[in-house]
Scaffold this motif. Structure first.
Motif, PDB file in Angstrom:
ATOM      1  N   ASP A 448      57.646  52.896  11.570  1.00 20.32           N
ATOM      2  CA  ASP A 448      56.796  53.230  12.716  1.00 20.32           C
ATOM      3  C   ASP A 448      57.368  52.569  13.979  1.00 20.32           C
ATOM      4  O   ASP A 448      57.670  51.368  13.980  1.00 20.32           O
ATOM      5  N   PRO A 449      57.542  53.327  15.077  1.00 17.18           N
ATOM      6  CA  PRO A 449      58.132  52.735  16.282  1.00 17.18           C
ATOM      7  C   PRO A 449      57.256  51.690  16.960  1.00 17.18           C
ATOM      8  O   PRO A 449      57.721  51.014  17.879  1.00 17.18           O
ATOM      9  N   GLY A 450      56.015  51.537  16.537  1.00 15.27           N
ATOM     10  CA  GLY A 450      55.175  50.508  17.135  1.00 15.27           C
ATOM     11  C   GLY A 450      53.905  51.079  17.740  1.00 15.27           C
ATOM     12  O   GLY A 450      53.639  52.280  17.667  1.00 15.27           O
ATOM     13  N   PRO A 451      53.092  50.207  18.363  1.00 16.80           N
ATOM     14  CA  PRO A 451      51.803  50.652  18.901  1.00 16.80           C
ATOM     15  C   PRO A 451      51.967  51.678  20.028  1.00 16.80           C
ATOM     16  O   PRO A 451      52.973  51.685  20.750  1.00 16.80           O
ATOM     17  N   THR A 452      50.979  52.512  20.146  1.00 19.21           N
ATOM     18  CA  THR A 452      50.902  53.408  21.299  1.00 19.21           C
ATOM     19  C   THR A 452      50.693  52.567  22.562  1.00 19.21           C
ATOM     20  O   THR A 452      49.925  51.596  22.541  1.00 19.21           O
ATOM     21  N   ARG A 453      51.384  52.921  23.607  1.00 22.16           N
ATOM     22  CA  ARG A 453      51.250  52.178  24.862  1.00 22.16           C
ATOM     23  C   ARG A 453      50.287  52.911  25.788  1.00 22.16           C
ATOM     24  O   ARG A 453      50.458  54.108  26.059  1.00 22.16           O
ATOM     25  N   VAL A 454      49.289  52.180  26.266  1.00 22.62           N
ATOM     26  CA  VAL A 454      48.265  52.777  27.122  1.00 22.62           C
ATOM     27  C   VAL A 454      48.183  51.979  28.419  1.00 22.62           C
ATOM     28  O   VAL A 454      48.008  50.757  28.397  1.00 22.62           O
ATOM     29  N   LEU A 455      48.341  52.685  29.533  1.00 24.61           N
ATOM     30  CA  LEU A 455      48.177  52.074  30.853  1.00 24.61           C
ATOM     31  C   LEU A 455      46.900  52.639  31.469  1.00 24.61           C
ATOM     32  O   LEU A 455      46.763  53.858  31.638  1.00 24.61           O
ATOM     33  N   ILE A 456      45.972  51.747  31.780  1.00 23.43           N
ATOM     34  CA  ILE A 456      44.668  52.134  32.325  1.00 23.43           C
ATOM     35  C   ILE A 456      44.674  51.961  33.848  1.00 23.43           C
ATOM     36  O   ILE A 456      45.043  50.905  34.363  1.00 23.43           O
ATOM     37  N   ARG A 457      44.252  52.992  34.562  1.00 22.22           N
ATOM     38  CA  ARG A 457      44.026  52.891  36.004  1.00 22.22           C
ATOM     39  C   ARG A 457      42.611  53.391  36.282  1.00 22.22           C
ATOM     40  O   ARG A 457      42.285  54.538  35.951  1.00 22.22           O
TER      41      ARG A 457
END
Length: 609
Positions: A448-457
């Motif tokens: 698994d390439p790793g956690p999903t990246r989430v940027l919150i604005r």
């Protein structure tokens, strides 16, 4: 403004009062002349030259000539200034008087008078014939010269053929040429001492982190300073919507916004009125310190950028090297060939159509490459770091006293304590949330390439203009809290969060189903659990539990719901996994673990139509 004393009683510290009334026996008495709160704040900065010297007693008076008299009594009382009425002060003799304004009947003072500016040098044009400029009648020939800078012309420096001040304080040599043009007879008494405010600001820069912490600015956030002078052509008067626009367009978690309001604007309308007009902005996070303190100076040292006008704060901001824009600028009131006029020619104006974030980024990029801004900064003071020591030398020479032996250096601005506590509504304000979810690309088959990246604005929904064009909201969803009082937001919400924790039997999905039923446009409902986790349910019935790794102080239930919403749109209904969530690109991430605990029917996309 009246002193609370019997009519036949003089102030114990006034010249000529019985010596037995005073505990300390001073050798000299200095009169501090207040015009309005603006001048009073600078006056106290200058009178710091006498701190620690019991040979000098300072008393204060007010000319009564300013239309902006409100706030003076409170200013005097809060600082416990020994005060004489103007009628009393004009009948007494003092060893020295200091004034930071030219308004009023200054020629009535019986003392050598030192006149200093109350801003960043002499940059404004003002005629004494204008209502409210001052009560002194123009003398013979007043107003006949080409208008120059307020404070550098005979109109303000001469009365009945005689110079009013014994000394004219300048901050830079460039002002000598303008004084020569406006009042050549004052040149022999001109003294270039520098700018004490600029010295103090520069001495405060090493403590930027302390000021940012006191103002509630996180290390990964930017602080935008909005500076407004007073009058119809100021930022507040001519472009007041910029306050709303800054809060509406700039991501709430990436930017803090502070408004530095000129005392004349604050007290001219009344503090209550300013707070009332700006209440929606304060509720959305605007920092609005009262103007009588020095929080604006701490904010300048803490700021990353500014939007200003033709007020002195803009000049100080540019002098500190901050990138900036002009929200308003009145060329007609700015003295020609002054540093302020040059600033007006150098800084770009705010565009009403281009995104504000892009304009601030351009200003930051162009600032280091513009030699004009460095030249303007150099014109604020030609005696950097020396203003107070040079002013002390002038004051003590006038008083006929030996200077104290200890050196006098500029002190850093105090850490702000006067910010009002923000109001706390039981229902969080609705927000548009742009949640960008991306998956790290894997080089090929493997783990698994790793956690999903989430940027919150996040952006305050209540401040968005009523137009169809919102480029910063192109991919945003609407998040509200259960109980939202405005039906337009409650009906349109994509994500709804319960106000109360789910406990006992209520920890089942049924309360979330009821929440979804009350909000027919909602796709995802969330409720906090006692453990700190969140229980979430989509409209198709799929249920999730989301929990944060410890130490994520900013992880509210509403933010959790928005992050899960973004992940489900990215991965589809039924997803289980981890998300690395950030509020700003530079900020430390929080790790969110999401587990599907109950299957539903259909996909999230089916419920978002």
């Amino acid at each position: 403004m009246r002193a609370v004393r019997e009519p036949n009683h003089v102030h114990p510290a006034a010249p000529g009062a019985p010596a037995r009334w005073l505990t300390v026996a001073p050798e000299r008495t200095v009169l501090g002349v207040i015009h309005n709160v603006t001048s009073a704040t600078r006056l106290l900065d200058l009178l710091a030259v006498f701190e620690g010297d019991r040979r000098v007693q300072t008393v204060f008076t007010c000319t009564g000539s300013s239309p902006f008299a409100d706030g003076i009594a409170e200013f005097v009382a809060a600082r416990e200034l020994p005060f004489l009425t103007w009628e009393e002060a004009s009948k007494l003799e003092f060893d020295l008087a200091v004034s930071t304004s030219r308004g009023g009947e200054l020629q009535s003072i019986s003392a050598p008078l030192i006149g200093a500016p109350h801003g960043a040098g002499y940059n404004k044009r003002l005629s004494s014939r204008e209502p409210g400029a001052g009560s002194r009648e123009p003398g013979p020939g007043a107003g006949s010269r080409e208008p120059g800078a307020f404070g550098l012309t005979a109109e303000w420096l001469v009365y009945d053929g005689e110079l009013i001040p014994s000394a004219v304080v300048l901050s830079h040599e460039e002002q000598l040429a303008r004084l020569r043009a406006g009042c050549p007879e004052a040149l022999p008494v001109a003294h270039v001492v520098g700018d004490p405010c600029m010295d103090r600001l520069r001495a405060s820069l090493p403590f930027r982190a302390e000021y940012r912490s006191a103002l509630g600015v996180r290390p990964d956030q930017k602080l935008l300073l909005l500076s407004t002078t007073w009058g119809r052509t100021s930022l507040l008067g001519a472009a007041g919507d910029l306050v709303r626009r800054a809060l509406a367009e700039l991501p709430h978690d990436s930017f803090r916004v502070l408004a530095a309001v000129h005392p004349n604007a604050w007290y001219g309308h009344g503090g209550w009125q300013l707070r009332s007009w700006l209440r929606p902005h304060v509720d959305a996070g605007l920092l609005l310190p009262p103007p009588a303190g020095d929080t604006w100076q701490a904010a300048l040292c803490a700021a990353d950028a500014f939007i200003g006008d033709h007020g002195s704060v803009s000049l100080y901001a540019a002098g500190l090297g901050l990138p900036g824009l002009l929200g308003a600028f009145d060329e007609q009131t700015v003295a020609a060939d002054s540093p302020m006029a040059r600033l007006g020619a150098a800084l770009p104006r705010v565009s009403p159509t281009a995104p504000l974030s892009a304009q601030l980024e351009r200003a930051a990029r162009r600032k280091p490459a513009d030699p004009r801004l460095a030249e303007i900064a150099a014109q604020i003071t030609s005696r950097p770091g020396e203003a107070l020591s040079r002013l002390r030398r002038l004051c003590y020479r006038t008083l006929g006293l030996a200077e104290p032996a200890a050196p006098l250096l500029p002190r850093p601005v105090d850490v702000p304590l006067d910010l009002p506590r923000p109001r706390h509504s039981p229902v969080a304000a609705p927000q548009f949330v742009e949640a960008e979810a991306t998956t790290p690309s894997a080089p090929g088959p493997g783990p698994d390439p790793g956690p999903t990246r989430v940027l919150i604005r996040r952006y305050p929904a209540l401040l968005q203009a009523d137009t169809a064009h919102h480029p910063h909201l192109a991919d945003a969803h609407l998040a509200v809290t259960d109980g939202e009082p405005e039906a337009r937001w409650a009906r349109a919400a994509d994500v709804v969060t319960a106000r109360h924790r789910a406990t006992g039997a209520a920890r089942s999905a049924s309360p979330l189903a009821e929440l979804l039923a009350r909000h027919p446009g909602c796709t995802l409902a969330a409720a906090p659990e006692p453990s700190g986790a969140c229980l979430l349910r989509t409209r198709n019935g799929t249920t999730y539990q989301a929990s944060w790794e410890s130490g994520v102080s900013w992880a509210t239930p509403s933010l959790t719901a928005s992050a899960v919403y973004a992940c489900l749109l990215r991965h589809g209904d039924g997803w289980t996994g981890e998300a690395e969530v950030r509020l700003t690109p530079e900020g430390a991430p929080g790790l969110l673990r999401v587990r599907c605990v109950g299957a539903g029917t259909g996909g999230l996309e089916d419920t978002a139509e």
